[in-house]
Structures are given as structure tokens and as C-alpha cells.
Write a protein that holds these residues in place. Structure first.
Motif: not given
Length: 192
Positions: A55-59, A74, A76-77, A90-91
Motif C-alpha cells: 500500500n503506497i501513498e504519493s505514487l 501520479y 495519492d494512493k 486513487e486520485d
């Protein structure tokens, strides 16, 4: 006395036999458990190393070919699973490039990236904007790779500034983002 010695020695022999039987039973159970669970442990270890998830944020994900960036996105998640090589996003915001320049930018609430197929699927509030201002809104956009047609599906709305607004159910965008075709029933509004 002799009778007591015989009874004591028979009792000692019985204890030795009983103790030996318990030790043999414990050894048999331990060895059997090792044999039975060996393949289970190997499968578990293989699964642990084969099915990686993150699980990664800012990918940030990009694809390049011969040193030239084809696209970037890019999110966000993101969630990656090695079992199917798909990244759930996502986003999302991103760009498609042509000759080292941005050809179109996109935004979507959700999407996926298939690392095996090199395919991006954007859905939920998708908008694709060309550098000339032409914008396409759709429920889903599928990008299958450079040079391949891009498919927009579901409540398509294409706007060419100061020219027209075209609505339909499906649009095929040329792989180089130079032109598009609307399929099915359409509604068009032209500026005068």
C-alpha cells in the motif's frame, strides 16, 4: 524377600517398557508432524515471497521507451499485488507525451495500471485534456499503450473550444491523440 525382588524387578521392567513406549510415541508424533507440515511450510514460504502486496501513498508511475517518456501518472494512493501485477490507484493526475512534449493530461478519481499489459484504465470522473484545449469527459478511459487507440466509454462529452460539443456513449481516440471517432448514438452542438 525373593518374591518382593521379583515383583520389584517386574515393576521396574513395566516402568521401563511404559517409559520407552511413551518416548517412542512422542518421537513418532514429532517426526510425523515434521513430514506432514514440510510441504505446507514450503508452500507458505513460496506464497509469502511470490504474492507481494504494498500500500503506497504519493505514487508516481512512468513508462519510458528508448529514454523517451511515454506517459506518467501520479496517484495519492496505490495498492500493488504481485499475484496479478495490477496497481489500484486513487486520485490520479498524469500526462501522455509525444516527442518529449505533453500531448494530453488526464485526471480521474480511480484507476488501475496493469504492469504486464502496460495498460492504464481510468474511471470515475475522468477528464482528458489535449494541449489545444479539447477535453473529453467519460466514465472510463482505457489506454492500452503507445500507438494503440484509446477507448473512452460511458457518457462521453467531447468539447473542442469555440467549435463544438459532442456527446455519445463511446469514443475511439487515435493512438497519437490526433483525432477521434464517436460510435453509436451521438448529440452534437456547434458554435456559430
Amino acid at each position: 524377600m525373593a518374591l518382593e525382588k521379583i515383583i520389584k524387578s517386574k515393576r521396574n521392567i513395566a516402568y521401563i517398557v511404559l517409559f520407552s513406549a511413551i518416548i517412542i510415541a512422542c518421537l513418532w508424533a514429532f517426526i510425523s508432524a515434521g513430514v506432514i507440515t514440510k510441504s505446507f511450510k514450503n508452500k507458505l514460504i513460496d506464497q509469502t515471497y511470490k504474492n507481494k502486496e504494498a500500500n503506497i501513498e504519493s505514487l508516481l508511475v512512468t513508462e519510458t521507451k528508448n529514454g523517451e517518456k511515454l506517459w506518467e501518472l501520479y496517484a495519492d494512493k496505490g495498492m500493488y499485488s504481485d499475484s496479478n501485477n495490477i496497481v489500484l490507484l486513487e486520485d490520479i493526475v498524469g500526462n501522455f507525451y509525444d516527442n518529449k512534449a505533453v500531448k494530453a493530461s488526464f485526471k480521474a478519481d480511480k484507476g488501475t495500471y496493469n504492469a504486464t499489459k502496460k495498460e492504464i484504465i481510468l474511471y470515475d470522473n475522468v477528464i482528458l485534456v489535449y494541449t489545444d484545449g479539447t477535453n473529453i469527459r467519460a466514465e472510463k478511459i482505457i489506454y492500452a499503450g503507445k500507438g494503440k487507440d484509446v477507448v473512452a466509454q460511458g457518457n462521453i462529452r467531447i468539447e473542442r473550444p469555440d467549435e463544438a460539443i459532442i456527446m455519445g456513449t463511446k469514443a475511439i481516440l487515435k493512438g497519437d491523440f490526433s483525432d477521434f471517432n464517436i460510435e453509436g448514438r451521438t448529440e452534437s452542438h456547434f458554435y456559430m
